[in-house]
Design a protein around this motif. Sequence first.
Motif, PDB file in Angstrom:
ATOM      1  N   GLY A 170       0.985  -0.989   0.014  1.00  0.00           N
ATOM      2  CA  GLY A 170       0.012   0.148   0.008  1.00  0.00           C
ATOM      3  C   GLY A 170       0.977   1.216  -0.079  1.00  0.00           C
ATOM      4  N   MET A 171       1.709   1.279   0.824  1.00  0.00           N
ATOM      5  CA  MET A 171       2.705   2.394   0.825  1.00  0.00           C
ATOM      6  C   MET A 171       3.460   2.749  -0.620  1.00  0.00           C
ATOM      7  SD  MET A 171       2.432   3.946   3.642  1.00  0.00           S
ATOM      8  CE  MET A 171       3.674   5.041   3.805  1.00  0.00           C
ATOM      9  N   GLU A 172       3.820   1.619  -1.169  1.00  0.00           N
ATOM     10  CA  GLU A 172       4.424   1.594  -2.592  1.00  0.00           C
ATOM     11  C   GLU A 172       3.555   2.138  -3.349  1.00  0.00           C
ATOM     12  OE1 GLU A 172       7.220   2.052  -5.133  1.00  0.00           O
ATOM     13  OE2 GLU A 172       7.795   1.642  -3.009  1.00  0.00           O
ATOM     14  N   ALA A 173       2.072   1.811  -3.363  1.00  0.00           N
ATOM     15  CA  ALA A 173       1.035   2.213  -4.428  1.00  0.00           C
ATOM     16  C   ALA A 173       1.030   3.572  -4.105  1.00  0.00           C
ATOM     17  CB  ALA A 173       0.116   1.327  -4.097  1.00  0.00           C
ATOM     18  N   PHE A 174       0.893   3.884  -2.892  1.00  0.00           N
ATOM     19  CA  PHE A 174       0.932   5.576  -2.700  1.00  0.00           C
ATOM     20  C   PHE A 174       1.938   6.315  -3.249  1.00  0.00           C
ATOM     21  CE2 PHE A 174      -2.224   4.556   1.020  1.00  0.00           C
ATOM     22  CZ  PHE A 174      -3.261   5.248   0.669  1.00  0.00           C
ATOM     23  N   ALA A 175       3.006   5.788  -3.125  1.00  0.00           N
ATOM     24  CA  ALA A 175       4.184   6.546  -3.602  1.00  0.00           C
ATOM     25  C   ALA A 175       4.387   6.747  -5.363  1.00  0.00           C
ATOM     26  CB  ALA A 175       5.757   5.828  -3.238  1.00  0.00           C
ATOM     27  N   VAL A 176       3.938   5.398  -5.843  1.00  0.00           N
ATOM     28  CA  VAL A 176       3.727   5.181  -7.292  1.00  0.00           C
ATOM     29  C   VAL A 176       2.699   6.303  -7.808  1.00  0.00           C
ATOM     30  CG1 VAL A 176       3.342   3.891  -9.226  1.00  0.00           C
ATOM     31  CG2 VAL A 176       4.732   3.117  -7.560  1.00  0.00           C
ATOM     32  N   MET A 177       1.660   6.283  -7.099  1.00  0.00           N
ATOM     33  CA  MET A 177       0.608   7.291  -7.356  1.00  0.00           C
ATOM     34  C   MET A 177       0.975   8.598  -7.497  1.00  0.00           C
ATOM     35  SD  MET A 177      -2.456   7.735  -8.788  1.00  0.00           S
ATOM     36  CE  MET A 177      -3.622   6.310  -8.584  1.00  0.00           C
ATOM     37  N   ASP A 211       3.763   9.862  -7.559  1.00  0.00           N
ATOM     38  CA  ASP A 211       4.735  10.109  -8.421  1.00  0.00           C
ATOM     39  C   ASP A 211       4.031  10.305  -9.895  1.00  0.00           C
ATOM     40  OD1 ASP A 211       6.663  10.079  -6.967  1.00  0.00           O
ATOM     41  OD2 ASP A 211       7.621   8.189  -7.422  1.00  0.00           O
ATOM     42  N   SER A 212       2.980   9.524 -10.211  1.00  0.00           N
ATOM     43  CA  SER A 212       2.329   9.574 -11.625  1.00  0.00           C
ATOM     44  C   SER A 212       1.566  10.812 -11.849  1.00  0.00           C
ATOM     45  CB  SER A 212       1.577   8.442 -11.711  1.00  0.00           C
ATOM     46  OG  SER A 212       0.482   8.525 -11.083  1.00  0.00           O
ATOM     47  N   LEU A 213       1.319  11.678 -10.572  1.00  0.00           N
ATOM     48  CA  LEU A 213       0.401  12.673 -10.633  1.00  0.00           C
ATOM     49  C   LEU A 213       1.219  14.134 -10.756  1.00  0.00           C
ATOM     50  CD1 LEU A 213      -2.157  11.947  -7.506  1.00  0.00           C
ATOM     51  CD2 LEU A 213      -2.512  11.944 -10.151  1.00  0.00           C
ATOM     52  N   GLY A 214       2.671  13.806 -10.841  1.00  0.00           N
ATOM     53  CA  GLY A 214       3.627  14.830 -10.931  1.00  0.00           C
ATOM     54  C   GLY A 214       3.824  15.487  -9.460  1.00  0.00           C
ATOM     55  N   ASN A 215       3.941  14.493  -8.679  1.00  0.00           N
ATOM     56  CA  ASN A 215       3.954  15.095  -7.154  1.00  0.00           C
ATOM     57  C   ASN A 215       2.932  15.813  -6.712  1.00  0.00           C
ATOM     58  OD1 ASN A 215       6.376  13.362  -6.901  1.00  0.00           O
ATOM     59  ND2 ASN A 215       7.499  14.965  -7.726  1.00  0.00           N
ATOM     60  N   VAL A 216       1.941  15.846  -7.078  1.00  0.00           N
ATOM     61  CA  VAL A 216       0.480  16.585  -6.572  1.00  0.00           C
ATOM     62  C   VAL A 216      -0.034  15.687  -5.414  1.00  0.00           C
ATOM     63  CG1 VAL A 216      -1.795  17.444  -7.067  1.00  0.00           C
ATOM     64  CG2 VAL A 216       0.206  17.636  -8.780  1.00  0.00           C
ATOM     65  N   SER A 217      -0.371  16.284  -4.385  1.00  0.00           N
ATOM     66  CA  SER A 217      -0.887  15.386  -3.393  1.00  0.00           C
ATOM     67  C   SER A 217      -2.123  14.694  -3.767  1.00  0.00           C
ATOM     68  CB  SER A 217      -1.521  16.504  -2.415  1.00  0.00           C
ATOM     69  OG  SER A 217      -2.410  15.849  -1.428  1.00  0.00           O
ATOM     70  N   THR A 236      -4.529  13.556  -2.338  1.00  0.00           N
ATOM     71  CA  THR A 236      -6.023  14.094  -1.573  1.00  0.00           C
ATOM     72  C   THR A 236      -6.271  15.280  -2.412  1.00  0.00           C
ATOM     73  OG1 THR A 236      -5.394  13.332   0.432  1.00  0.00           O
ATOM     74  CG2 THR A 236      -6.929  15.023   0.246  1.00  0.00           C
ATOM     75  N   ASP A 237      -5.502  16.136  -2.720  1.00  0.00           N
ATOM     76  CA  ASP A 237      -5.612  17.440  -3.488  1.00  0.00           C
ATOM     77  C   ASP A 237      -6.136  17.159  -4.955  1.00  0.00           C
ATOM     78  OD1 ASP A 237      -4.994  18.981  -1.347  1.00  0.00           O
ATOM     79  OD2 ASP A 237      -3.116  19.572  -2.160  1.00  0.00           O
ATOM     80  N   PHE A 238      -5.535  16.130  -5.514  1.00  0.00           N
ATOM     81  CA  PHE A 238      -5.837  15.718  -6.975  1.00  0.00           C
ATOM     82  C   PHE A 238      -7.298  15.146  -6.912  1.00  0.00           C
ATOM     83  CE2 PHE A 238      -6.331  12.309  -9.963  1.00  0.00           C
ATOM     84  CZ  PHE A 238      -6.285  13.316 -11.194  1.00  0.00           C
ATOM     85  N   ASN A 239      -7.748  14.273  -6.236  1.00  0.00           N
ATOM     86  CA  ASN A 239      -8.935  13.621  -6.035  1.00  0.00           C
ATOM     87  C   ASN A 239      -9.936  14.529  -5.600  1.00  0.00           C
ATOM     88  OD1 ASN A 239     -10.231  10.480  -5.374  1.00  0.00           O
ATOM     89  ND2 ASN A 239     -11.121  11.945  -3.781  1.00  0.00           N
ATOM     90  N   ASP A 240      -9.693  15.248  -4.615  1.00  0.00           N
ATOM     91  CA  ASP A 240     -10.851  16.280  -4.038  1.00  0.00           C
ATOM     92  C   ASP A 240     -11.051  17.498  -4.946  1.00  0.00           C
ATOM     93  OD1 ASP A 240     -11.173  14.458  -2.309  1.00  0.00           O
ATOM     94  OD2 ASP A 240     -10.120  15.640  -0.604  1.00  0.00           O
ATOM     95  N   ALA A 241     -10.179  18.058  -5.916  1.00  0.00           N
ATOM     96  CA  ALA A 241     -10.322  19.112  -6.543  1.00  0.00           C
ATOM     97  C   ALA A 241     -11.827  19.133  -7.446  1.00  0.00           C
ATOM     98  CB  ALA A 241      -9.180  19.314  -7.566  1.00  0.00           C
ATOM     99  N   ALA A 256      -7.726   7.850 -15.488  1.00  0.00           N
ATOM    100  CA  ALA A 256      -6.390   7.777 -16.176  1.00  0.00           C
ATOM    101  C   ALA A 256      -5.219   7.741 -15.240  1.00  0.00           C
ATOM    102  CB  ALA A 256      -6.600   9.049 -16.978  1.00  0.00           C
ATOM    103  N   ALA A 257      -5.346   8.515 -14.143  1.00  0.00           N
ATOM    104  CA  ALA A 257      -4.115   8.586 -12.977  1.00  0.00           C
ATOM    105  C   ALA A 257      -3.853   7.156 -12.599  1.00  0.00           C
ATOM    106  CB  ALA A 257      -4.425   9.289 -11.797  1.00  0.00           C
ATOM    107  N   PHE A 258      -4.768   6.277 -12.207  1.00  0.00           N
ATOM    108  CA  PHE A 258      -4.719   4.948 -12.249  1.00  0.00           C
ATOM    109  C   PHE A 258      -3.816   4.284 -13.168  1.00  0.00           C
ATOM    110  CE2 PHE A 258      -7.694   5.062  -8.294  1.00  0.00           C
ATOM    111  CZ  PHE A 258      -6.748   4.408  -7.630  1.00  0.00           C
TER     112      PHE A 258
END
Length: 102
Positions: free
Chosen positions: A59-66, A68-74, A76-81, A91-93
């Motif tokens: 799970g921690m690695e999945a959070f890290a990969v996600m 990174d794939s968001l361009g180091n955007v949070s 939570t910020d991405f999801n809740d925008a 698409a992010a997944f």
Amino acid sequence: MTTKEVLIKAKQLVEKGWTRNVLARNAAGEPVFSNSPEACAFCVAGAIEHAQGDDPDAGMEAFAVMHDSLGNVSITDFNDAATTTHADILAAFDRAIQECDK
């Protein structure tokens, strides 16, 4: 469980139901814990938490990969925008899952 497996499972959860501002919701739209059997809609973080099961390292690695794939955007910020759509989340997944193959 591999990181890729966690991300695939998390994406499948979000495909069925996505939410903002809480980790998960039940069928009535009420907030619940991400590991609740009543959970049927998930934010990105809640889906990853649910998908990791008893493997917090994956799970921690999945959070890290996600992240990174968001361009180091949070995540939570991405999801809740307000401008983020369900299609954006999926698409992010897809990007994060592809990163696992590199």
